[in-house]
Design a protein around this motif. Structure first.
Motif, PDB file in Angstrom:
ATOM      1  N   ASP A  97       0.823  -1.210   0.000  1.00  0.00           N
ATOM      2  CA  ASP A  97       0.000   0.000   0.000  1.00  0.00           C
ATOM      3  C   ASP A  97       0.859   1.263   0.000  1.00  0.00           C
ATOM      4  O   ASP A  97       0.507   2.264  -0.615  1.00  0.00           O
ATOM      5  CB  ASP A  97      -0.897   0.036   1.254  1.00  0.00           C
ATOM      6  N   ILE A  98       1.972   1.202   0.723  1.00  0.00           N
ATOM      7  CA  ILE A  98       2.825   2.382   0.823  1.00  0.00           C
ATOM      8  C   ILE A  98       3.352   2.766  -0.549  1.00  0.00           C
ATOM      9  O   ILE A  98       3.340   3.933  -0.945  1.00  0.00           O
ATOM     10  CB  ILE A  98       3.985   2.114   1.798  1.00  0.00           C
TER      11      ILE A  98
ATOM     12  N   GLN B  71       2.001   1.962  -3.368  1.00  0.00           N
ATOM     13  CA  GLN B  71       0.895   2.394  -4.217  1.00  0.00           C
ATOM     14  C   GLN B  71       0.472   3.809  -3.876  1.00  0.00           C
ATOM     15  O   GLN B  71       0.133   4.595  -4.762  1.00  0.00           O
ATOM     16  CB  GLN B  71      -0.265   1.419  -4.068  1.00  0.00           C
ATOM     17  N   ALA B  72       0.525   4.133  -2.589  1.00  0.00           N
ATOM     18  CA  ALA B  72       0.197   5.497  -2.186  1.00  0.00           C
ATOM     19  C   ALA B  72       1.160   6.479  -2.852  1.00  0.00           C
ATOM     20  O   ALA B  72       0.749   7.523  -3.357  1.00  0.00           O
ATOM     21  CB  ALA B  72       0.267   5.624  -0.661  1.00  0.00           C
ATOM     22  N   ALA B  73       2.433   6.116  -2.863  1.00  0.00           N
ATOM     23  CA  ALA B  73       3.430   6.994  -3.481  1.00  0.00           C
ATOM     24  C   ALA B  73       3.228   7.078  -4.990  1.00  0.00           C
ATOM     25  O   ALA B  73       3.482   8.109  -5.609  1.00  0.00           O
ATOM     26  CB  ALA B  73       4.835   6.498  -3.153  1.00  0.00           C
ATOM     27  N   MET B  74       2.764   5.967  -5.560  1.00  0.00           N
ATOM     28  CA  MET B  74       2.474   5.964  -6.998  1.00  0.00           C
ATOM     29  C   MET B  74       1.346   6.945  -7.307  1.00  0.00           C
ATOM     30  O   MET B  74       1.420   7.713  -8.270  1.00  0.00           O
ATOM     31  CB  MET B  74       2.026   4.566  -7.415  1.00  0.00           C
ATOM     32  N   ILE B  75       0.306   6.902  -6.476  1.00  0.00           N
ATOM     33  CA  ILE B  75      -0.816   7.819  -6.683  1.00  0.00           C
ATOM     34  C   ILE B  75      -0.352   9.257  -6.449  1.00  0.00           C
ATOM     35  O   ILE B  75      -0.792  10.181  -7.126  1.00  0.00           O
ATOM     36  CB  ILE B  75      -1.985   7.470  -5.733  1.00  0.00           C
TER      37      ILE B  75
END
Lengths: 286, 367
Positions: free
Chosen positions: A178-179, A181-185
């Protein structure tokens, strides 16, 4: 028994045990330092009181008068030290470059044969080096890798790479996807996510594993003995040179060992705060 | 701010698992919509497709009027608050919130202004200098919301935002989230398995099951007019009772008879005319536990009452919960606190017939 008394006794016992273990573990180092300060005549006495001399250090660093006289084999310690430094750091650097992405991939992605691959890396450490050394030496001679820096660094991957991959894999597994992916977003490219978010999180494991890999590489004896010769002689191999057919110069050898252990100790002390956390963490999670 | 439109969206995972099947849904500009369903119903997959973490197998996704299918997550201007919060542990709270602004090269002064603005809104200004590891669940939750809101997204997505909070904090955050959404006026999608959360916060609820959208509407619509047996059984606590029935004719009027012959019920006019229009042989009668009245004796005033036997009874203070055996089925009843029941006692159940729901026995669709 009174609980406080019991607590006191427990701590006395555990402290006592630790002190005994400490002495057991550190005595060889003390002995090595003592021997390195002895002259040839006092070498085989067990006295702790003697006249210390820096003769041995002088001899290994700046040339041995007896070697010049042809009594013993010439050992170019400073050069061997540099060799050790080159091949060990080279091996660790390449292991890091290959092992970090490999560990990440093994932790994050599901692909066919993933566990088999991971196990194969680990299995490099199963076979005793002596088993593979003869075929390896034949191959190395064929390929022209015999007695080259690249050859030794390459074969050291058998020692350093599995360690790095397995320790770091468990670190990466502990980081929630998730971390990332959060940075990806948030709009970061993968390499920035890796550098700014992931790397700080795996740093203790990275430091500990890299140090251990360095120590293993530095201490390796059999690979440079068989696959190296005059060009790439490491301190471990060259220590043999202090033993001649007539006499063993253990004091010289001890002096060489003391100097050779300096880089490892310096490294260990400089990353001490990561080391304990890194290794215990990796081990429990392993 | 923008409208989100999902147009015949499918998601099939490797290995053939169909997570989302033919989803058509429009989330209006500024609306707060909840995606509700049991775990594995495809609600999180839907959310991840909107934000761009999951590829869309087929169909079109629009945010505003832009087709989003092939855009990177960072280009969609959709923010996601993760279930696990997914804060960046090495960064301070301030830097966590500022992280996405830095990626967009927003000037330093403006970053500071926006971070403080959103921190004030979420009441976390006092912890901006701390690291996430030092904070409790409620604070992490606020940071993750702040991080999502600071970029002023077109769509604000929340994945089970309250599931890791304790009960008191959850109730508090429910109110807070609703207020936050009203204040920012952003199109918001909440994914949850908890109907209470969905009801408390969202204007409309979309119920999903097995990757298929079952029904969309306000909570009243979904509660009072469930589209099918699944929605009827999933919404409402304790869950609706279902009894197997078949239509029967009584004095020329259509009524219902239990398949096992244990009871028969007269239907109110509206349901009767619905039933008369169709030819169905098997039906499921749905009645909520609060729409059944249990008593020790038959009232004898001419209302149809069903005879059953008490199976379990729990007194919960404000109300009692009674499970009764009627023929081969079990009927759950919410009873008033002044009547108590004993196991194996006979009991008489009266249904509020205007609250009966009828479903097709085979398809489960509402009549």
């Amino acid at each position: 028994m009174h609980p406080r008394l019991r607590k006191a006794l427990t701590s006395i016992f555990s402290d006592g045990f630790l002190i005994i273990y400490f002495m057991f573990a550190l005595f060889p180092i003390l002995w090595m330092i003592l021997v390195s300060l002895k002259s040839g005549t006092e070498l085989f006495t067990t006295q702790f009181v003697f006249t210390p001399t820096l003769e041995n250090y002088q001899a290994i660093l700046f040339g041995d008068p007896r070697a010049a006289a042809g009594v013993v084999a010439r050992v170019d310690f400073p050069r061997n030290f540099l060799n050790s430094l080159i091949v060990s750091s080279g091996a660790v650097v390449i292991s890091l470059a290959v092992g970090v992405p490999a560990a990440y991939a093994l932790a994050r992605y599901n692909f066919k044969g993933k566990e088999t691959l991971a196990f194969t890396f680990l299995s490099f450490r199963f076979a005793p080096e002596l088993v593979v050394i003869i075929p390896l030496s034949l191959i190395y001679r064929q390929l022209g890798l015999y007695d080259t820096y690249f050859g030794i660094i390459w074969v050291y991957q058998l020692v350093t790479l599995p360690l790095l991959i397995w320790v770091l894999r468990s670190y990466f597994e502990d980081i929630s996807p998730d971390i990332e992916q959060a940075a990806m977003i948030d709009g970061y490219p993968w390499y920035q996510i890796f550098m700014r978010i992931l790397l700080p999180l795996v740093r203790p494991g990275l430091a500990a594993a890299a140090l251990l890999a360095f120590v293993f590489a530095w201490n390796n004896f059999i690979f440079p003995l068989v696959l190296g010769a005059s060009t790439v002689q490491t301190v471990t191999v060259s220590a043999l040179g202090y033993i001649s057919s007539a006499q063993a110069f253990f004091n010289r050898m001890a002096a060489a060992a003391v100097i050779a252990s300096v880089p490892q100790m310096m490294l260990a002390l400089s990353i001490q705060r990561y080391l304990i956390r890194g290794l215990s963490f990796g081990a429990v999670k392993g | 701010m923008a409208e989100v439109r999902l147009d015949h969206i499918h998601k099939t995972y490797k290995g053939g698992v169909k997570a989302v099947v033919d989803l058509n849904l429009i989330i209006n500009d500024g609306e707060f919509l909840a995606l509700l369903g049991p775990s594995g119903c495809g609600k999180t997959s839907t959310l991840r497709m909107i934000v761009g973490l999951e590829e869309i197998t087929s169909g079109d996704l629009f945010i505003g009027n832009r087709r989003m299918n092939d855009l990177e997550p960072s280009e969609r201007n959709a923010a996601l608050a993760f279930e696990t919060y997914a804060l960046y542990p090495p960064l301070t709270v301030h830097d966590n919130i500022a992280f996405c602004l830095r990626a967009r090269q927003v000037p330093q002064a403006e970053i500071r202004r926006r971070v403080h603005e959103v921190a004030e809104m979420l009441e976390i200004t006092d912890i901006l200098g701390r690291k996430p590891a030092e904070l409790g669940g409620g604070q992490k939750q606020r940071i993750s919301l702040a991080r999502a809101l600071v970029r002023e997204p077109d769509v604000f997505l929340m994945d089970e935002p309250l599931s890791h909070l304790d009960a008191a904090l959850r109730a508090h955050m429910r109110v807070e989230l609703k207020r936050l959404q009203a204040r920012t006026g952003r199109t918001t999608v909440l994914v949850t398995h908890d109907q209470l959360e969905a009801v408390a916060m969202a204007e409309r609820v979309a119920v999903m099951n097995f990757g298929v959208l079952q029904q969309v509407g306000t909570f009243d619509e979904i509660y009072n007019h469930p589209a099918n047996e699944f929605v009827a059984g999933f919404i409402g606590e304790p869950p609706m009772n279902f009894l197997d029935c078949e239509p029967a004719s009584q004095n020329g009027e259509t009524s219902l008879r239990a398949s096992d012959g244990s009871f028969s019920v007269k239907l109110p006019g509206e349901l009767r005319s619905k039933l008369d229009k169709q030819t169905v042989s098997k039906l499921r009668l749905g009645i909520r536990p609060i729409d059944v009245i249990a008593s020790h004796q038959a009232s004898g005033n001419g209302v149809v009452e069903i005879a059953g036997q008490v199976y379990t009874y729990e007194s919960l203070g404000e109300e009692g919960q009674l499970a009764a055996h009627v023929g081969g089925s079990e009927v759950l009843v919410v009873t008033s606190p002044d009547v108590a029941f004993e196991r194996s006692q006979p009991v008489w159940l009266q249904l509020r017939t205007h609250r009966i729901h009828l479903f097709h026995g085979d398809t489960g669709a509402a009549l």
